[in-house]
Design an enzyme around this catalytic site. Structure first.
Site, PDB file in Angstrom:
ATOM      1  N   PRO A   9       0.794  -1.223   0.000  1.00 48.08           N
ATOM      2  CA  PRO A   9       0.000   0.000   0.000  1.00 48.08           C
ATOM      3  C   PRO A   9       0.830   1.279   0.000  1.00 48.08           C
ATOM      4  CG  PRO A   9      -0.167  -1.136   2.110  1.00 48.08           C
ATOM      5  CD  PRO A   9       0.488  -2.083   1.154  1.00 48.08           C
ATOM      6  N   ASN A  10       0.353   2.226  -0.776  1.00 49.38           N
ATOM      7  CA  ASN A  10       0.894   3.593  -0.880  1.00 49.38           C
ATOM      8  C   ASN A  10       2.209   3.676  -1.645  1.00 49.38           C
ATOM      9  OD1 ASN A  10      -1.257   4.808   0.714  1.00 49.38           O
ATOM     10  ND2 ASN A  10      -0.355   3.690   2.427  1.00 49.38           N
ATOM     11  N   ARG A  17       4.872  10.874  -2.631  1.00 45.65           N
ATOM     12  CA  ARG A  17       4.572  10.851  -1.196  1.00 45.65           C
ATOM     13  C   ARG A  17       5.846  11.137  -0.396  1.00 45.65           C
ATOM     14  NH1 ARG A  17       4.665   4.593   1.174  1.00 45.65           N
ATOM     15  NH2 ARG A  17       3.968   5.588   3.090  1.00 45.65           N
ATOM     16  N   TYR A  22      11.052   9.049   1.086  1.00 48.49           N
ATOM     17  CA  TYR A  22      11.043   8.015   0.044  1.00 48.49           C
ATOM     18  C   TYR A  22      11.660   8.448  -1.294  1.00 48.49           C
ATOM     19  CZ  TYR A  22       7.828   5.808   3.356  1.00 48.49           C
ATOM     20  OH  TYR A  22       7.282   5.257   4.479  1.00 48.49           O
ATOM     21  N   ASN A  71       8.067  -5.494  -0.532  1.00 50.55           N
ATOM     22  CA  ASN A  71       7.915  -4.355   0.375  1.00 50.55           C
ATOM     23  C   ASN A  71       6.421  -4.249   0.636  1.00 50.55           C
ATOM     24  OD1 ASN A  71       7.705  -1.989   1.758  1.00 50.55           O
ATOM     25  ND2 ASN A  71       9.013  -0.796   0.382  1.00 50.55           N
ATOM     26  N   ALA A  74       2.928  -0.686   5.030  1.00 53.48           N
ATOM     27  CA  ALA A  74       2.428  -0.729   6.410  1.00 53.48           C
ATOM     28  C   ALA A  74       1.889  -2.103   6.807  1.00 53.48           C
ATOM     29  CB  ALA A  74       1.350   0.331   6.586  1.00 53.48           C
ATOM     30  N   HIS A  77       3.753  -4.318   9.329  1.00 53.31           N
ATOM     31  CA  HIS A  77       3.644  -4.150  10.779  1.00 53.31           C
ATOM     32  C   HIS A  77       2.338  -4.700  11.347  1.00 53.31           C
ATOM     33  CE1 HIS A  77       6.908  -1.574   9.635  1.00 53.31           C
ATOM     34  NE2 HIS A  77       6.109  -0.717   9.031  1.00 53.31           N
ATOM     35  N   ASP A  84       1.717 -15.595   6.845  1.00 54.96           N
ATOM     36  CA  ASP A  84       1.298 -16.982   6.580  1.00 54.96           C
ATOM     37  C   ASP A  84       1.439 -17.328   5.099  1.00 54.96           C
ATOM     38  OD1 ASP A  84       0.751 -17.489   9.218  1.00 54.96           O
ATOM     39  OD2 ASP A  84      -1.428 -17.380   9.029  1.00 54.96           O
ATOM     40  N   GLU A  95      12.517  -9.291   2.307  1.00 58.31           N
ATOM     41  CA  GLU A  95      11.750  -8.115   2.737  1.00 58.31           C
ATOM     42  C   GLU A  95      12.582  -6.853   2.503  1.00 58.31           C
ATOM     43  OE1 GLU A  95      10.528  -8.450   6.842  1.00 58.31           O
ATOM     44  OE2 GLU A  95      10.119  -6.303   7.021  1.00 58.31           O
ATOM     45  N   HIS A  97      12.620  -2.509   2.837  1.00 55.98           N
ATOM     46  CA  HIS A  97      12.048  -1.212   3.206  1.00 55.98           C
ATOM     47  C   HIS A  97      12.962  -0.118   2.704  1.00 55.98           C
ATOM     48  CE1 HIS A  97       8.932  -3.079   5.448  1.00 55.98           C
ATOM     49  NE2 HIS A  97       9.828  -3.859   6.005  1.00 55.98           N
ATOM     50  N   ILE A  98      12.363   0.850   2.054  1.00 55.40           N
ATOM     51  CA  ILE A  98      13.126   1.971   1.492  1.00 55.40           C
ATOM     52  C   ILE A  98      13.750   2.784   2.623  1.00 55.40           C
ATOM     53  CG2 ILE A  98      12.881   4.112   0.160  1.00 55.40           C
ATOM     54  CD1 ILE A  98      10.432   2.598  -1.226  1.00 55.40           C
ATOM     55  N   SER A  99      12.947   3.078   3.629  1.00 60.24           N
ATOM     56  CA  SER A  99      13.426   3.873   4.769  1.00 60.24           C
ATOM     57  C   SER A  99      13.964   2.940   5.850  1.00 60.24           C
ATOM     58  CB  SER A  99      12.272   4.706   5.333  1.00 60.24           C
ATOM     59  OG  SER A  99      11.258   3.858   5.853  1.00 60.24           O
ATOM     60  N   ARG A 104      12.492   5.245  12.826  1.00 58.38           N
ATOM     61  CA  ARG A 104      11.193   5.930  12.743  1.00 58.38           C
ATOM     62  C   ARG A 104      10.295   5.538  13.930  1.00 58.38           C
ATOM     63  NH1 ARG A 104       8.994   5.272   6.816  1.00 58.38           N
ATOM     64  NH2 ARG A 104       7.637   6.958   7.545  1.00 58.38           N
ATOM     65  N   ARG A 108       6.681   1.040  13.644  1.00 55.88           N
ATOM     66  CA  ARG A 108       7.355   0.492  12.456  1.00 55.88           C
ATOM     67  C   ARG A 108       8.488  -0.468  12.831  1.00 55.88           C
ATOM     68  NH1 ARG A 108       5.205   3.798   8.354  1.00 55.88           N
ATOM     69  NH2 ARG A 108       4.741   5.861   9.164  1.00 55.88           N
TER      70      ARG A 108
END
Ligand code: DQA
Length: 139
Positions: A9-10, A17, A22, A71, A74, A77, A84, A95, A97-99, A104, A108
């Site tokens: 998402p996002n 954004r 990002y 990725n 959200a 988390h 699963d 996995e 994550h950009i940030s 943070r 997160r």
């Protein structure tokens, strides 16, 4: 070898954004760069804002592809269901994550996905997707 990058998402709003977190580049732009860097690989990109759609995609590719770069945004988390799905399939999942999620907010810092992933790439910006793909190739 067949790989897919799945963004949650996002992440369709990358480049628009929270640019200070990002960056300025859309994923579509960066995906062109990635394809030029990994010309020997079959590389696909999928993005969804919906948890079930992400799970469906993991099921669809997860018995066939050599690796999944995920990725989950959200959902990382919150989603036992995505964890699963990762456990249920054969393809290894890295996995991304950009940030740096650990620098943070506290919410997160928890990932439901990390324990069932092959590895994690966190905090290196979009380059994290390149590093994740490379991790599948360096034996
Ligand atoms: C993110 C980090 C998540 O906490 C956040 O919800 C995102 C993006 C990252 O790539 O840094 O949407 O996964």
């Amino acid at each position: 070898m067949k790989f897919i990058i799945i963004n949650g998402p996002n992440l369709n709003l990358l480049g628009q954004r929270e640019k200070e977190i990002y960056g300025n580049t859309s994923f579509e732009q960066y995906f062109e760069t990635l394809k030029n860097e990994f010309t020997d690989l079959w590389l696909e990109y999928y993005q969804s804002n919906h948890e079930g759609a992400i799970i469906d995609k993991i099921h669809e590719v997860g018995f066939d592809y050599d690796g999944i770069v995920l990725n989950a945004g959200a959902y990382t988390h919150t989603s036992i269901a995505i964890a699963d799905a990762i456990s249920a399939v054969r393809s290894p999942v890295v996995e991304v994550h950009i940030s740096n999620v650990y620098s943070r907010e506290n919410f997160r810092h928890k990932s439901y996905l990390s324990p069932v992933c092959k590895g994690l790439v966190i905090g290196f910006g979009l380059k994290g997707y390149h590093l994740a793909l490379q991790s599948f190739l360096n034996k």
